[in-house]
Design a protein around this motif. Sequence first.
Motif, PDB file in Angstrom:
ATOM      1  N   PRO A  45       8.904  -3.334   5.748  1.00 53.12           N
ATOM      2  CA  PRO A  45       8.916  -4.805   5.726  1.00 53.12           C
ATOM      3  C   PRO A  45       7.567  -5.420   6.092  1.00 53.12           C
ATOM      4  O   PRO A  45       7.140  -6.407   5.479  1.00 53.12           O
ATOM      5  CB  PRO A  45       9.992  -5.161   6.765  1.00 53.12           C
ATOM      6  N   ALA A  46       6.898  -4.845   7.101  1.00 54.25           N
ATOM      7  CA  ALA A  46       5.580  -5.369   7.493  1.00 54.25           C
ATOM      8  C   ALA A  46       4.571  -5.185   6.372  1.00 54.25           C
ATOM      9  O   ALA A  46       3.733  -6.070   6.128  1.00 54.25           O
ATOM     10  CB  ALA A  46       5.092  -4.652   8.755  1.00 54.25           C
ATOM     11  N   LEU A  47       4.639  -4.054   5.686  1.00 49.33           N
ATOM     12  CA  LEU A  47       3.723  -3.798   4.572  1.00 49.33           C
ATOM     13  C   LEU A  47       3.945  -4.810   3.448  1.00 49.33           C
ATOM     14  O   LEU A  47       2.984  -5.359   2.896  1.00 49.33           O
ATOM     15  CB  LEU A  47       3.923  -2.379   4.043  1.00 49.33           C
ATOM     16  N   ILE A  48       5.200  -5.074   3.113  1.00 47.65           N
ATOM     17  CA  ILE A  48       5.520  -6.018   2.037  1.00 47.65           C
ATOM     18  C   ILE A  48       5.082  -7.431   2.415  1.00 47.65           C
ATOM     19  O   ILE A  48       4.494  -8.154   1.602  1.00 47.65           O
ATOM     20  CB  ILE A  48       7.026  -5.981   1.716  1.00 47.65           C
ATOM     21  N   LEU A  57      10.373  -5.622  -3.175  1.00 46.19           N
ATOM     22  CA  LEU A  57      11.585  -4.961  -2.702  1.00 46.19           C
ATOM     23  C   LEU A  57      12.374  -4.351  -3.856  1.00 46.19           C
ATOM     24  O   LEU A  57      12.854  -3.213  -3.764  1.00 46.19           O
ATOM     25  CB  LEU A  57      12.456  -5.965  -1.945  1.00 46.19           C
ATOM     26  N   VAL A  58      12.495  -5.107  -4.941  1.00 48.48           N
ATOM     27  CA  VAL A  58      13.227  -4.598  -6.112  1.00 48.48           C
ATOM     28  C   VAL A  58      12.541  -3.360  -6.675  1.00 48.48           C
ATOM     29  O   VAL A  58      13.205  -2.353  -6.994  1.00 48.48           O
ATOM     30  CB  VAL A  58      13.333  -5.697  -7.186  1.00 48.48           C
ATOM     31  N   SER A  83      12.380   2.317  -7.815  1.00 45.48           N
ATOM     32  CA  SER A  83      11.511   3.495  -7.928  1.00 45.48           C
ATOM     33  C   SER A  83      11.865   4.572  -6.907  1.00 45.48           C
ATOM     34  O   SER A  83      11.112   5.518  -6.711  1.00 45.48           O
ATOM     35  CB  SER A  83      10.048   3.082  -7.730  1.00 45.48           C
ATOM     36  N   SER A  84      13.015   4.395  -6.253  1.00 45.81           N
ATOM     37  CA  SER A  84      13.482   5.357  -5.253  1.00 45.81           C
ATOM     38  C   SER A  84      12.485   5.512  -4.103  1.00 45.81           C
ATOM     39  O   SER A  84      12.223   6.627  -3.638  1.00 45.81           O
ATOM     40  CB  SER A  84      13.761   6.720  -5.904  1.00 45.81           C
ATOM     41  N   VAL A 129       2.550  -3.398  -7.329  1.00 51.29           N
ATOM     42  CA  VAL A 129       3.118  -4.748  -7.396  1.00 51.29           C
ATOM     43  C   VAL A 129       2.399  -5.686  -6.437  1.00 51.29           C
ATOM     44  O   VAL A 129       2.029  -6.802  -6.798  1.00 51.29           O
ATOM     45  CB  VAL A 129       4.635  -4.716  -7.070  1.00 51.29           C
ATOM     46  N   LEU A 130       2.188  -5.224  -5.207  1.00 50.32           N
ATOM     47  CA  LEU A 130       1.524  -6.064  -4.211  1.00 50.32           C
ATOM     48  C   LEU A 130       0.095  -6.411  -4.632  1.00 50.32           C
ATOM     49  O   LEU A 130      -0.354  -7.550  -4.464  1.00 50.32           O
ATOM     50  CB  LEU A 130       1.508  -5.359  -2.855  1.00 50.32           C
ATOM     51  N   LEU A 131      -0.611  -5.430  -5.178  1.00 48.50           N
ATOM     52  CA  LEU A 131      -1.995  -5.660  -5.593  1.00 48.50           C
ATOM     53  C   LEU A 131      -2.071  -6.623  -6.772  1.00 48.50           C
ATOM     54  O   LEU A 131      -2.838  -7.598  -6.748  1.00 48.50           O
ATOM     55  CB  LEU A 131      -2.662  -4.333  -5.957  1.00 48.50           C
ATOM     56  N   MET A 132      -1.284  -6.363  -7.804  1.00 52.14           N
ATOM     57  CA  MET A 132      -1.353  -7.185  -9.011  1.00 52.14           C
ATOM     58  C   MET A 132      -0.909  -8.621  -8.747  1.00 52.14           C
ATOM     59  O   MET A 132      -1.608  -9.588  -9.072  1.00 52.14           O
ATOM     60  CB  MET A 132      -0.488  -6.572 -10.109  1.00 52.14           C
TER      61      MET A 132
END
Length: 269
Positions: free
Chosen positions: A35-38, A153-154, A159-160, A169-172
């Motif tokens: 969660p902190a990373l996201i 999160l999705v 992606s397991s 996703v976070l970068l883009m």
Amino acid sequence: MVRRWLWVVVLVVCGLLFGAVWWVLRETGNPNLVPALILLGSAVIPLTFVTFVAGQRVGFGVGAGTVGTVVLVGGVVGVVLAGLVEYDTVRGLGALPMVGVGLIEEAAKLTAPVAVLLVLVVLRRRRAPADGLLLGVAAGAGFAVLETMGYALVVLVESSGSLDALDDVLLMRGAMSPAAHMAWTGITAAALWAAAGRGWKGWSWLWFVGGFAVAVALHATWDSANSTWVYVVLGAVSLGILLTATILFHPRTGRARRPVQPTFAVGPA
């Protein structure tokens, strides 16, 4: 001078925090850190861009507290309203075209800037278009952060638990957020405040209609595209329009600090 370069501090500090969480997660595999990373990964670029815009010498009249509140409240309200209206529309009418998505989301993101504008009208306070631009960028930032967190999160679940997919996703989405949600809402809010500042007299309402139409068109085109190059071009156009608005409201143009006469002739947003 300090305020002008504060965005560098925000970028470095938030980037280091994200890097620390990312490294420990990779080393330990502790899922409690996800969660902190996201959250950090979704917020680094949007918060940096808000700080960058706020640091420009445009004579903003809104304080840091108001901007921070719009980021938080505007983001949450925008995501909730957009999700609810899109859900109800799809349920009632079937597949929602990209123009519909753009229309709903751009309107939802304006909730907080409109609320601030109405408060200033009631209090007869200064309401310059530059303030609308900053608050629009702030509302777009909050929306972008929460939306990116949802997508992240999705992707993580689908992606397991792939951290590589999560990083992509976070970068883009983080890198493109200033050229997407933040730019579009900044354009629309600036146009809204420009029209309201002129009491919606004459053809001043075209400021808002034109700005909103441009934002919806850019949003719909973005959602319909499936090419990195198209995203780059759309992002450049979006940021170019936002930059033009910023220059237009610069103190040296005589617009940003021009006194605005109090008026209650503000039409519906």
